[in-house]
Design an enzyme around this catalytic site. Structure first.
Site, PDB file in Angstrom:
ATOM      1  N   CYS A   1       0.976  -1.170   0.020  1.00  0.00           N
ATOM      2  CA  CYS A   1       0.036   0.050  -0.172  1.00  0.00           C
ATOM      3  C   CYS A   1       0.868   1.362  -0.133  1.00  0.00           C
ATOM      4  CB  CYS A   1      -0.821  -0.190   1.230  1.00  0.00           C
ATOM      5  SG  CYS A   1      -0.039  -0.042   2.845  1.00  0.00           S
TER       6      CYS A   1
ATOM      7  N   HIS B   1      -2.285   1.161   6.757  1.00  0.00           N
ATOM      8  CA  HIS B   1      -2.627   1.238   5.681  1.00  0.00           C
ATOM      9  C   HIS B   1      -3.273   2.673   5.115  1.00  0.00           C
ATOM     10  CE1 HIS B   1      -4.261  -1.007   1.893  1.00  0.00           C
ATOM     11  NE2 HIS B   1      -5.443  -0.086   2.024  1.00  0.00           N
TER      12      HIS B   1
ATOM     13  N   HIS C   1      -5.906   1.571  -4.304  1.00  0.00           N
ATOM     14  CA  HIS C   1      -5.181   1.099  -2.992  1.00  0.00           C
ATOM     15  C   HIS C   1      -4.691  -0.359  -3.372  1.00  0.00           C
ATOM     16  CE1 HIS C   1      -7.985  -1.256  -0.366  1.00  0.00           C
ATOM     17  NE2 HIS C   1      -8.427  -1.178  -1.491  1.00  0.00           N
TER      18      HIS C   1
END
Length: 337
Positions: free
Chosen positions: A250, A298, A310
């Site tokens: 990510c 994240h 993402h």
């Protein structure tokens, strides 16, 4: 079509699974759903640990650079101490050669008072110089001792971060191994069904993501450049610690995306969440970074309309998803660059 996901992440949706395979039987279907839920949780835990490892890696790199600078400073200070020490040695020799009698006795026994007074002046100059050099020596030695203590402290911090990095990396690998073990206990036909289901789901997500990506056409500026870069990676696989050009995690994706726009970010979602300008949740715009989890584990780039692009987790691919789709990981920060 991009390469499909690995067998280790072969389960994507229990509800979808049960609707596709109703003939499996209630008990068997429940078992598959339970396995899927456990595997998903293990993969999420692994991904979170991997981001923790990335944060430790970023901190370790910064600390290592700092340590190198401090060590170089200590080396210079050490040379300064040695040079002053040698100067003091020369002064001591000169003072010894000038004689050890007191000035009053030397004047009393001197056959040439004028010559003595000239020598006394030289001796006084040597003494003053020695006093000055002693003060410099003491100051330089104190600085060197302080720097040496800082070096020792930094070395201890490096050791702690190295341990954390190794622990988080090992934890992530253990979680993935546990997920693989759960899948290996299923019947061959069940594993194949789950693999096919997961591949179909990822392909469907990829197709819908490519359609959604068209929404970025009107986004300009650095945020627009970063957003469009990330959207071009749709379909690429998630891999721990990867930052392109065909696999991503990510924070690796967001780092490269903003790098393409001239913004330097570290390869860590937690570190990125401390940069840029904080934006109220209700004022987020396309191109803003969205951060999730406590602690942050994240990051995605906001596309608009409640969606983001993402790299979700191990076994998945870069995609556009709802920004509230991370379940137990809440949105905790929005940053603009």
């Amino acid at each position: 079509m991009r390469k499909a996901m690995s067998a280790g992440a072969a389960v994507a949706s229990a509800v979808f699974l049960l609707s596709i395979f109703p003939s499996t039987g209630a008990n068997a279907a429940q078992t598959l759903a339970q396995v899927q839920a456990q595997v998903n949780r293990l993969e999420e835990d692994a991904t979170e640990a991997a981001e923790g490892a990335q944060e430790a890696k970023v901190k370790l790199a910064a600390l290592t650079r700092s340590l190198a600078g401090i060590q170089a400073q200590a080396a210079i200070q050490g040379k300064t101490v040695d040079a002053i020490s040698k100067t003091l040695g020369v002064i001591a020799v000169n003072q010894y050669k000038s004689g050890t009698l007191s000035q009053s006795l030397e004047l009393l026994f001197s056959s040439d008072p004028a010559l003595y007074l000239s020598s006394a002046g030289s001796l006084e100059a040597i003494t003053r110089r020695k006093s000055t050099q002693l003060r410099k020596f003491q100051s330089a030695e104190q600085q060197l001792n302080a720097t040496s203590l800082t070096v020792s402290d930094r070395l201890a911090q490096v050791k702690v971060l190295q341990t954390k990095l190794a622990e988080r990396s090992a934890f992530a690998q253990r979680k993935l191994a546990q997920a693989e073990l759960l899948l290996s206990k299923l019947k061959k036909e069940d594993r194949e069904r789950l693999a096919k289901l997961a591949e179909d789901r990822e392909n469907a997500d990829q197709a819908s993501s490519l359609v959604a990506a068209k929404a970025a056409a009107g986004v300009s500026g650095r945020s627009g450049i970063a957003l469009k870069y990330a959207l071009k990676q749709i379909g690429d696989r998630y891999v721990f610690g990867a930052a392109g050009l065909t696999t991503w995690d990510c924070s690796g994706l967001t780092m490269r995306a903003f790098q393409s726009a001239g913004v330097s970010l570290p390869h860590s979602s937690a570190a990125q969440s401390r940069m840029g300008k904080s934006i109220p949740f209700g004022q987020k715009k396309p191109g803003d970074l969205l951060f999730f989890g406590r602690p942050v584990s994240h990051v995605g780039i906001y596309l608009g309309g409640g969606r983001m692009v993402h790299a979700p987790r191990s076994g998945s691919r870069v995609k556009v998803a709802e920004s509230n789709s991370l379940g137990r990981k809440p949105l905790v920060a929005v940053r603009r660059f």
